[in-house]
Design a protein around this motif. Structure first.
Motif, PDB file in Angstrom:
ATOM      1  N   THR A  35       0.882  -1.165   0.000  1.00 32.41           N
ATOM      2  CA  THR A  35       0.000   0.000   0.000  1.00 32.41           C
ATOM      3  C   THR A  35       0.923   1.219   0.000  1.00 32.41           C
ATOM      4  OG1 THR A  35      -0.073   0.420   2.376  1.00 32.41           O
ATOM      5  CG2 THR A  35      -1.605  -1.238   1.524  1.00 32.41           C
ATOM      6  N   ALA A  36       0.331   2.400   0.029  1.00 28.49           N
ATOM      7  CA  ALA A  36       1.156   3.616   0.040  1.00 28.49           C
ATOM      8  C   ALA A  36       1.693   3.915   1.438  1.00 28.49           C
ATOM      9  CB  ALA A  36       0.330   4.796  -0.461  1.00 28.49           C
ATOM     10  N   ASP A  37       1.269   3.115   2.452  1.00 28.02           N
ATOM     11  CA  ASP A  37       1.663   3.410   3.833  1.00 28.02           C
ATOM     12  C   ASP A  37       3.005   2.803   4.214  1.00 28.02           C
ATOM     13  OD1 ASP A  37      -0.605   4.889   4.524  1.00 28.02           O
ATOM     14  OD2 ASP A  37      -1.758   3.084   5.007  1.00 28.02           O
ATOM     15  N   ASP A  38       3.681   3.444   5.161  1.00 30.57           N
ATOM     16  CA  ASP A  38       4.800   2.801   5.848  1.00 30.57           C
ATOM     17  C   ASP A  38       4.242   1.728   6.769  1.00 30.57           C
ATOM     18  OD1 ASP A  38       6.638   4.499   4.708  1.00 30.57           O
ATOM     19  OD2 ASP A  38       7.056   5.645   6.532  1.00 30.57           O
ATOM     20  N   LEU A  39       5.076   0.720   7.036  1.00 28.30           N
ATOM     21  CA  LEU A  39       4.676  -0.325   7.956  1.00 28.30           C
ATOM     22  C   LEU A  39       5.432  -0.164   9.273  1.00 28.30           C
ATOM     23  CD1 LEU A  39       2.596  -2.414   7.154  1.00 28.30           C
ATOM     24  CD2 LEU A  39       4.440  -4.052   6.958  1.00 28.30           C
ATOM     25  N   VAL A  40       4.677  -0.105  10.357  1.00 32.32           N
ATOM     26  CA  VAL A  40       5.273  -0.031  11.692  1.00 32.32           C
ATOM     27  C   VAL A  40       5.332  -1.455  12.250  1.00 32.32           C
ATOM     28  CG1 VAL A  40       4.972   0.863  14.032  1.00 32.32           C
ATOM     29  CG2 VAL A  40       4.412   2.300  12.061  1.00 32.32           C
ATOM     30  N   LEU A  41       6.513  -1.855  12.744  1.00 38.47           N
ATOM     31  CA  LEU A  41       6.740  -3.212  13.242  1.00 38.47           C
ATOM     32  C   LEU A  41       7.015  -3.168  14.731  1.00 38.47           C
ATOM     33  CD1 LEU A  41       9.550  -4.065  10.653  1.00 38.47           C
ATOM     34  CD2 LEU A  41       7.077  -4.244  10.288  1.00 38.47           C
ATOM     35  N   THR A  42       6.365  -4.012  15.483  1.00 42.75           N
ATOM     36  CA  THR A  42       6.675  -4.070  16.906  1.00 42.75           C
ATOM     37  C   THR A  42       6.531  -5.493  17.401  1.00 42.75           C
ATOM     38  OG1 THR A  42       6.250  -3.056  19.061  1.00 42.75           O
ATOM     39  CG2 THR A  42       4.321  -3.526  17.697  1.00 42.75           C
ATOM     40  N   THR A  43       7.342  -5.866  18.363  1.00 37.87           N
ATOM     41  CA  THR A  43       7.264  -7.232  18.888  1.00 37.87           C
ATOM     42  C   THR A  43       7.477  -7.205  20.392  1.00 37.87           C
ATOM     43  OG1 THR A  43       8.031  -9.515  18.584  1.00 37.87           O
ATOM     44  CG2 THR A  43       9.716  -7.803  18.473  1.00 37.87           C
ATOM     45  N   ASP A  44       6.601  -7.889  21.095  1.00 32.18           N
ATOM     46  CA  ASP A  44       6.701  -7.988  22.546  1.00 32.18           C
ATOM     47  C   ASP A  44       6.305  -9.394  22.952  1.00 32.18           C
ATOM     48  OD1 ASP A  44       7.644  -5.797  24.099  1.00 32.18           O
ATOM     49  OD2 ASP A  44       5.939  -4.619  23.457  1.00 32.18           O
ATOM     50  N   ALA A  45       7.100  -9.961  23.825  1.00 29.08           N
ATOM     51  CA  ALA A  45       6.835 -11.316  24.302  1.00 29.08           C
ATOM     52  C   ALA A  45       6.386 -11.271  25.752  1.00 29.08           C
ATOM     53  CB  ALA A  45       8.093 -12.162  24.177  1.00 29.08           C
ATOM     54  N   VAL A  46       5.531 -12.218  26.124  1.00 28.92           N
ATOM     55  CA  VAL A  46       5.167 -12.367  27.536  1.00 28.92           C
ATOM     56  C   VAL A  46       5.522 -13.785  27.985  1.00 28.92           C
ATOM     57  CG1 VAL A  46       3.364 -10.583  27.531  1.00 28.92           C
ATOM     58  CG2 VAL A  46       2.742 -12.934  26.989  1.00 28.92           C
ATOM     59  N   VAL A  47       6.110 -13.868  29.164  1.00 29.81           N
ATOM     60  CA  VAL A  47       6.602 -15.131  29.711  1.00 29.81           C
ATOM     61  C   VAL A  47       5.877 -15.411  31.031  1.00 29.81           C
ATOM     62  CG1 VAL A  47       8.645 -16.356  30.579  1.00 29.81           C
ATOM     63  CG2 VAL A  47       8.881 -14.723  28.685  1.00 29.81           C
ATOM     64  N   GLU A  48       5.413 -16.652  31.164  1.00 27.40           N
ATOM     65  CA  GLU A  48       4.745 -17.091  32.396  1.00 27.40           C
ATOM     66  C   GLU A  48       5.671 -16.901  33.594  1.00 27.40           C
ATOM     67  OE1 GLU A  48       2.615 -21.309  33.718  1.00 27.40           O
ATOM     68  OE2 GLU A  48       4.318 -21.332  32.369  1.00 27.40           O
ATOM     69  N   GLY A  49       5.161 -16.288  34.632  1.00 25.56           N
ATOM     70  CA  GLY A  49       5.980 -16.070  35.822  1.00 25.56           C
ATOM     71  C   GLY A  49       6.783 -14.784  35.755  1.00 25.56           C
ATOM     72  N   VAL A  50       6.825 -14.154  34.559  1.00 25.24           N
ATOM     73  CA  VAL A  50       7.543 -12.883  34.415  1.00 25.24           C
ATOM     74  C   VAL A  50       6.549 -11.775  34.066  1.00 25.24           C
ATOM     75  CG1 VAL A  50       9.384 -11.640  33.208  1.00 25.24           C
ATOM     76  CG2 VAL A  50       9.631 -14.094  33.653  1.00 25.24           C
ATOM     77  N   HIS A  51       5.780 -11.972  32.989  1.00 22.96           N
ATOM     78  CA  HIS A  51       4.814 -10.970  32.542  1.00 22.96           C
ATOM     79  C   HIS A  51       3.385 -11.302  32.939  1.00 22.96           C
ATOM     80  CE1 HIS A  51       8.237 -10.776  29.772  1.00 22.96           C
ATOM     81  NE2 HIS A  51       8.024  -9.499  29.740  1.00 22.96           N
ATOM     82  N   PHE A  52       3.143 -12.542  33.246  1.00 24.90           N
ATOM     83  CA  PHE A  52       1.828 -12.929  33.755  1.00 24.90           C
ATOM     84  C   PHE A  52       2.038 -14.068  34.750  1.00 24.90           C
ATOM     85  CE2 PHE A  52       2.530 -15.393  29.895  1.00 24.90           C
ATOM     86  CZ  PHE A  52       2.142 -16.678  30.248  1.00 24.90           C
ATOM     87  N   LEU A  53       1.023 -14.318  35.544  1.00 26.48           N
ATOM     88  CA  LEU A  53       1.161 -15.319  36.602  1.00 26.48           C
ATOM     89  C   LEU A  53       0.643 -16.668  36.117  1.00 26.48           C
ATOM     90  CD1 LEU A  53      -0.054 -13.082  39.566  1.00 26.48           C
ATOM     91  CD2 LEU A  53       2.302 -13.624  38.888  1.00 26.48           C
ATOM     92  N   PRO A  54       1.249 -17.745  36.618  1.00 27.70           N
ATOM     93  CA  PRO A  54       0.813 -19.088  36.203  1.00 27.70           C
ATOM     94  C   PRO A  54      -0.686 -19.308  36.405  1.00 27.70           C
ATOM     95  CG  PRO A  54       2.843 -19.213  37.494  1.00 27.70           C
ATOM     96  CD  PRO A  54       2.392 -17.785  37.552  1.00 27.70           C
ATOM     97  N   ASP A  55      -1.268 -18.611  37.386  1.00 27.43           N
ATOM     98  CA  ASP A  55      -2.702 -18.777  37.658  1.00 27.43           C
ATOM     99  C   ASP A  55      -3.590 -17.891  36.798  1.00 27.43           C
ATOM    100  OD1 ASP A  55      -2.234 -20.633  39.554  1.00 27.43           O
ATOM    101  OD2 ASP A  55      -2.344 -19.244  41.255  1.00 27.43           O
ATOM    102  N   ASP A  56      -3.048 -16.966  36.042  1.00 27.05           N
ATOM    103  CA  ASP A  56      -3.883 -16.088  35.222  1.00 27.05           C
ATOM    104  C   ASP A  56      -4.698 -16.934  34.243  1.00 27.05           C
ATOM    105  OD1 ASP A  56      -3.016 -13.798  36.461  1.00 27.05           O
ATOM    106  OD2 ASP A  56      -1.593 -13.226  34.906  1.00 27.05           O
ATOM    107  N   PRO A  57      -5.964 -16.548  34.004  1.00 28.18           N
ATOM    108  CA  PRO A  57      -6.802 -17.334  33.094  1.00 28.18           C
ATOM    109  C   PRO A  57      -6.299 -17.231  31.645  1.00 28.18           C
ATOM    110  CG  PRO A  57      -8.086 -15.672  34.310  1.00 28.18           C
ATOM    111  CD  PRO A  57      -6.658 -15.391  34.576  1.00 28.18           C
TER     112      PRO A  57
END
Lengths: 321, 321
Positions: A35-57
């Motif tokens: 397309t005529a647009d620029d593409l914005v790229l982003t990447t983020d990872a989440v790890v159990e016990g670091v970014h969310f809790l093992p008990d999170d649904p």
């Protein structure tokens, strides 16, 4: 000759791959048509016990994994175009995968950010979800982090500190709060609300922007350092939720300003653009607050109390190492 | 107020971020400027103990993580445009990070695929590297997996089975091989050679293509299933290295045809295009071999021995679950 992995993808994720560029997830790759647009790229990872809790649904884990990326796109002024999903799983457990995929599909629709492809691998370690999201902006219009200018007003969306307090609640602290406040804060930790509705306002009116993911104090320091300026913040102007105000005495200001997972937008707006920015934010239904001003110099940004005295903040932001 | 994570990125990865779109890795996002090309997106993760061994040297881990993605781009006929790197690390160990980043930088230059951004997170689990790579093709020209037609010649690049045998050697099997053969096979396991040089030939002459990453037999089955055709393969025509031929008696044919990690290109070429494809491959310096023919029907592809009898292959490809 379908394998377990292919069956898993076909069962849980193919229904989400409705965009033509996903090629039904049967290919090695996906396509984003020119397309005529620029593409914005982003990447983020989440790890159990670091970014969310093992008990999170599972459904909140899915939302968090995608939304932290949508938050980045919004802060860059970009309109979502799609995402790739990398899942590292210990096992192909339907009790996890079914609600996970369902919630991901709902969010993909809500935010108009279709699943385009991905990779599913086994791991003996913690569950990890890595999302790469794509957004579009008119050529040259991505809102950068290194464009804050002395004199710009510092603006933040929503409220700050809720998610860190939510983690505190989940870890058994802040027991004096009402259950309603506890539930609100937990929800803010588990289910970020990406400010996608604010993206165009940011693109049209902000000079510099980033999302607040590692704590307001530390992220503001990054915005200032990248731009070669300093800033002065009126701590009392930092917007707090009713639940955060209730927790304030027990948690302390530093926890609110330095805790992570806010996923609000932090941006610099020139003084002569602030009215139009506020009007655009209002039209988008996103509350925004001016909390301070960028200043010349390379000193770390200062948070001032109501007597204009600097507030000492020990740990300014979350760091993995 | 730099944090450990920011220091790590600045020290090891910022030197690799030479492309303008990387914005020096100080931003939340990267930019791919608009061009007239479609963008091909691919993502592949490698996990310690699953895709590489804990003892593998950091420089070969880096190369494998990037090259498995470059292999996908090549099979799609795409020219590399850049990549995002997600690193999940137990610790910020310079003994790992220095050679890892150096090798990644060398490959980024060799394959003209610059680092554009990424995410670095801590994990209590195994080392995991997830790469998302971007390639460009003229509009509508990505070579798909679901376009194999009955009558197409089935072509494969390089040699098949080496990497699986290399893993066997690393795990203490195939002890009768010479050390030279063992070293060759280990290298094929640890350091895939993406067929980037073949990308344009594939785009110009192949109807359908994919890379061989989970074993030739299983990947051919996927190519056929996606295209709604069958195929007949002359097993004796499958190209083998001298080391693989030496290991043949001990390892068996099934191990070669069903082992993973080849990272060769498997494609279908119409009979009237095969001469020009071969000439283009020759000019690109990549050996290619015709191994069979696509056929009508939905039967799984068959591998025939020299007496035209079907060969039974127990496990047709690697699967994570």
């Amino acid at each position: 000759m379908p394998s377990g992995e292919d069956d898993l993808i076909a069962k849980y994720f193919k229904p989400l791959a409705t965009d033509a560029g996903a090629l039904g997830l049967v290919d090695d790759a996906a396509v984003l048509a020119a397309t005529a647009d620029d593409l914005v790229l982003t990447t983020d990872a989440v790890v159990e016990g670091v970014h969310f809790l093992p008990d999170d649904p599972p459904h909140t884990i899915a939302r968090k994994a995608l939304r932290v990326n949508l938050s980045d796109l919004a802060a860059k002024g970009a309109t979502p175009a799609g995402f790739l999903l990398t899942l590292a799983l210990r096992s192909a457990d339907p009790a996890f995968l079914e609600p996970f995929a369902a919630a991901l599909g709902e969010d993909a629709e809500t935010y108009r950010c279709p699943l385009l492809g991905g990779d599913t691998v086994s791991t003996p370690g913690p569950l990890m979800i890595s999302v790469t999201a794509f957004g579009r902006v008119p050529p040259g219009r991505m809102v950068r982090r290194d464009r804050l200018r002395a004199g710009d007003l510092i603006v933040v969306s929503g409220t700050i500190g809720d998610a860190a307090l939510g983690l505190d609640v989940l870890q058994g602290r802040l027991t004096e709060l009402t259950t309603d406040h506890q539930a609100f804060l937990i929800d803010r930790y588990r289910q970020p609300q990406p400010r996608s509705a604010l993206a165009v306002a940011v693109r049209d009116h902000a000079g510099a922007a980033m999302d607040v993911s590692d704590g307001l104090a530390g992220d503001l320091a990054k915005l200032c350092a990248a731009s070669g300026v300093s800033a002065t913040i009126n701590a009392a102007a930092v917007p707090l939720s009713a639940a955060a105000r209730a927790a304030f005495g027990q948690a302390g200001l530093a926890r609110l300003l330095s805790g992570g997972d806010d996923y609000e937008i932090l941006c610099g707006v020139a003084a002569d653009a602030i009215d139009s920015f506020k009007a655009a934010a209002d039209a988008a239904g996103v509350p925004v607050a001016v909390i301070g001003t960028a200043a010349p110099g390379s000193a770390p940004p200062q948070f001032l109390d109501t007597d204009q005295r600097p507030i000492a903040l020990k740990r300014s932001s979350f760091s993995h190492f």
